[in-house]
Design a protein around this motif. Structure first.
Motif, PDB file in Angstrom:
ATOM      1  N   ASP A  28      56.192  65.667  -9.837  1.00 41.57           N
ATOM      2  CA  ASP A  28      56.263  65.274 -11.069  1.00 41.57           C
ATOM      3  C   ASP A  28      56.606  66.398 -12.391  1.00 41.57           C
ATOM      4  O   ASP A  28      56.750  67.599 -11.493  1.00 41.57           O
ATOM      5  CB  ASP A  28      54.716  65.138 -10.693  1.00 41.57           C
ATOM      6  N   THR A  63      59.221  62.882 -12.322  1.00 39.37           N
ATOM      7  CA  THR A  63      59.319  62.330 -12.963  1.00 39.37           C
ATOM      8  C   THR A  63      59.461  62.471 -14.753  1.00 39.37           C
ATOM      9  O   THR A  63      59.413  63.127 -15.287  1.00 39.37           O
ATOM     10  CB  THR A  63      57.777  62.030 -13.194  1.00 39.37           C
ATOM     11  N   SER A  64      59.862  61.561 -15.778  1.00 39.32           N
ATOM     12  CA  SER A  64      60.322  61.848 -16.756  1.00 39.32           C
ATOM     13  C   SER A  64      58.482  61.857 -17.385  1.00 39.32           C
ATOM     14  O   SER A  64      58.681  62.823 -19.004  1.00 39.32           O
ATOM     15  CB  SER A  64      60.440  60.671 -17.683  1.00 39.32           C
ATOM     16  N   ASP A 107      52.601  57.711 -14.889  1.00 41.59           N
ATOM     17  CA  ASP A 107      53.192  57.205 -15.856  1.00 41.59           C
ATOM     18  C   ASP A 107      54.589  56.513 -15.615  1.00 41.59           C
ATOM     19  O   ASP A 107      54.324  55.860 -16.869  1.00 41.59           O
ATOM     20  CB  ASP A 107      53.479  58.376 -16.967  1.00 41.59           C
ATOM     21  N   ASP A 108      55.494  57.121 -15.133  1.00 43.96           N
ATOM     22  CA  ASP A 108      56.814  55.992 -14.628  1.00 43.96           C
ATOM     23  C   ASP A 108      56.658  54.831 -14.591  1.00 43.96           C
ATOM     24  O   ASP A 108      57.809  54.098 -14.918  1.00 43.96           O
ATOM     25  CB  ASP A 108      57.265  57.626 -14.109  1.00 43.96           C
ATOM     26  N   THR A 122      58.213  51.770 -16.199  1.00 39.44           N
ATOM     27  CA  THR A 122      59.172  50.776 -15.836  1.00 39.44           C
ATOM     28  C   THR A 122      59.547  49.239 -16.226  1.00 39.44           C
ATOM     29  O   THR A 122      58.630  48.752 -15.534  1.00 39.44           O
ATOM     30  CB  THR A 122      59.560  51.406 -14.394  1.00 39.44           C
ATOM     31  N   PRO A 155      60.423  52.862 -10.424  1.00 38.81           N
ATOM     32  CA  PRO A 155      60.465  54.142 -11.321  1.00 38.81           C
ATOM     33  C   PRO A 155      62.060  54.810 -11.419  1.00 38.81           C
ATOM     34  O   PRO A 155      62.536  54.892 -10.309  1.00 38.81           O
ATOM     35  CB  PRO A 155      59.464  54.671 -10.984  1.00 38.81           C
ATOM     36  N   HIS A 177      63.392  57.400 -11.299  1.00 43.31           N
ATOM     37  CA  HIS A 177      63.568  58.890 -10.139  1.00 43.31           C
ATOM     38  C   HIS A 177      63.711  58.345  -8.894  1.00 43.31           C
ATOM     39  O   HIS A 177      63.646  59.223  -7.934  1.00 43.31           O
ATOM     40  CB  HIS A 177      62.881  59.763 -11.020  1.00 43.31           C
TER      41      HIS A 177
END
Length: 576
Positions: free
Chosen positions: A477, A503-504, A510-511, A515, A564, A566
């Motif tokens: 994360d 993660t972005s 969140d990711d 997506t 996601p 990543h």
């Protein structure tokens, strides 16, 4: 005293390797890494204390396959040139030096008593820094020219001959002291023994020739005093006298006493049962071990193995008239948790009060042994090299030591491993892997329980740096920590078998929501508003519970969530 180093050249999977040892050593490694071969190599220079026969002559299959095949192919390709040199009596000393030889060299240090000095004294070999004692086993051609001529003749008969024709019968072995090259006699070797409790213990207490009977027979024979042996012999005589007094014994010869047969009375009176005085060891072989109210062979395989380990270890460890290396292969085999814990604690306590005439080497696949019996005693066999944990950065060793429940072996030996922070990532990735039907997955997803991955990558790289056959993925994360991201990304930049993805957004949730169409799918699934903030908050509220439910739906193909970016990149790279 103890063996501090073993050098092995051209033996089975070992090309050339130095193996450092401690008074107590734990050896770990994958299947076929050479753990059992290491014990077999030690039996060559040392005296085997096992219950079976151990030869010191080798077969061609005992040579390292790469070495002997390399020599053989080069010899076949250059046969005509070699024949010409032999026919012309030219110098072929360089070729003779290339003939396969096996060497096992054992170094002893630290004799603590006059008796131990007496065992090792003739093997003293100064290394310029300290006193060491070294013996060397060598399997070598008796006359190299005979081997060369034999190979030429065999290739004349069949150009396609394989290494199976290699003439090891033209070889011999010798065990010498390295300080003067003199041969070590069998009497001296009998003072340094190796006793191996093998991993294949299924035959213990089974069959007509039960190993348990032979073990007990040998233990009794070696440990009984002369007075006790004399008493047993007397009891053996009494046994036969009681048979003679039995009426049934007399009736066995009644036919000779019947009327009509003359002059037999005196003959019959002379018939007696006289003991043939067998060796006590043969008498003892009639003893069968019991456990509780049952014979041992009636108990389960696990109980039989547990008793074998306890009996044999005690038997070997108690021998104080010679130096004894005690090898235990995979003590966890067949044992339930309770028996394994008992044996592990017994072995650990034995190691702590270890006699200077005993040295313990344990091989294992069980992380509990590694963690409980001190990491600085651990050797790793892998990829034709040895990793000695006592030489690894103490910071890394201490890091693992503080995590006694961490599966060190899983980290080190899994060919494809993905490290994640917690159970939510672990559940999601395993669910996504289960949907990939084109392959049978051997990917291990491991939750480390916190954010820091650098220590784990450092430990993994000690064994796997530069190894293109293994991969490690790290999924982490962002947590608004750009510097931490840069530090982790550097591992991927420096190692082509590591991929790190972050993660972005702040965390996985969140990711996942951001997506593609995942937000809409999740809002419908949970019957909540189709709003990224609301859906993300809902997932974070009961992270593990929600992710378990989603993972089950993904595994059943009932929910078409997209991975996601990543996670997708790491999964696609690691299964490729």
């Amino acid at each position: 005293m103890y063996i501090s180093n073993v050098r092995i050249e051209n033996y089975r999977n070992f090309k050339s390797i130095d193996i450092p040892l401690k008074p107590y050593t734990t050896v770990i490694g994958e299947n076929d890494s050479g753990k059992s071969n290491f014990f077999e190599a030690l039996k060559l220079p040392l005296s085997s204390n096992d219950f079976g026969y151990a030869t010191k002559m080798l077969r061609v299959t005992d040579f390292n396959d790469g070495i002997v095949r390399g020599f053989w192919e080069a010899f076949k390709n250059d046969k005509d040139s070699i024949r010409e040199k032999v026919d012309n009596n030219e110098d072929i000393s360089a070729l003779l030096e290339l003939l396969p030889r096996t060497v096992v060299e054992v170094t002893f240090i630290n004799p603590e008593s006059v008796y131990e000095m007496a065992i090792l004294n003739s093997w003293l070999d100064q290394d310029g820094k300290s006193h060491i004692y070294r013996v060397r086993y060598e399997f070598f051609p008796k006359r190299g020219i005979e081997v060369i001529c034999y190979l030429i003749d065999m290739l004349d008969e069949d150009r396609d001959s394989g290494i199976e024709i290699f003439p090891v019968e033209l070889y011999d072995y010798k065990i010498t002291s390295t300080n003067n090259g003199n041969r070590v006699n069998s009497r001296s070797l009998s003072n340094v023994k190796i006793s191996v409790i093998g991993a294949e213990r299924d035959e213990f207490s089974e069959g007509m020739n039960r190993k348990s009977n032979r073990i007990v027979s040998d233990m009794l024979h070696k440990n009984l005093s002369n007075k006790d042996k004399s008493s047993i012999h007397q009891a053996y005589n009494d046994f036969f006298e009681n048979i003679e007094k039995a009426d049934s014994f007399k009736q066995a010869f009644s036919y000779l006493e019947q009327d009509g047969i003359k002059n037999l009375d005196e003959f019959v009176k002379q018939i007696k049962l006289i003991p043939n005085f067998p060796d006590l060891k043969n008498i003892f072989t009639n003893i069968t071990i019991g456990y509780g109210e049952d014979y041992l062979f009636q108990k389960g395989l696990g109980t039989r193995n547990f008793l074998l380990l306890m009996i044999l270890f005690s038997y070997y460890y108690a021998q104080q008239k010679s130096f004894n290396v005690i090898g235990v292969e995979e003590p966890e085999s067949h044992l339930c948790v309770n028996h394994f814990n008992l044996y592990l604690d017994f072995m650990m306590k034995s190691a702590e009060k270890q006699s200077s005439l005993s040295q313990i080497i344990v091989t294992s696949h069980n992380p509990k042994i590694v963690n409980k019996l001190k990491l600085n005693n651990v050797l790793i066999f892998a990829n034709d090299r040895i990793v000695d944990f006592s030489q690894v950065d103490k910071t890394l060793v201490n890091y693992l030591a503080k995590r006694p429940n961490f599966d060190t072996l899983k980290l080190l030996f899994t060919k494809r491993i993905i490290l994640v922070e917690g159970p939510t990532e672990e559940m999601l990735i395993n669910a996504l892997l289960s949907r990939i039907t084109q392959i049978i997955s051997d990917v291990e997803v491991y939750a480390v329980g916190h954010k820091g991955f650098k220590r784990y990558m450092d430990i993994w790289l000690k064994l796997n740096k530069g190894n293109g056959k293994v991969k490690m993925g790290v999924i982490r994360d962002f947590d608004n920590q750009p510097n931490a991201k840069m530090e982790h990304d550097a591992y991927e930049d420096e190692n082509n078998n590591i991929m790190v993805r972050t993660t972005s957004g702040y965390t996985l949730e969140d990711d996942l929501v951001a997506t593609e169409t995942n937000c809409e799918i999740l809002s419908s699934f949970y019957n909540i508003a189709n709003d990224p903030t609301i859906v993300t908050s809902y997932l974070k509220d009961k992270k593990a519970e929600n992710m378990l439910e989603l993972s089950m739906e993904i595994t059943d193909n009932s929910l078409n969530l997209k991975a996601p970016q990543h996670i997708k990149e790491v999964v696609e790279w690691i299964i490729k």
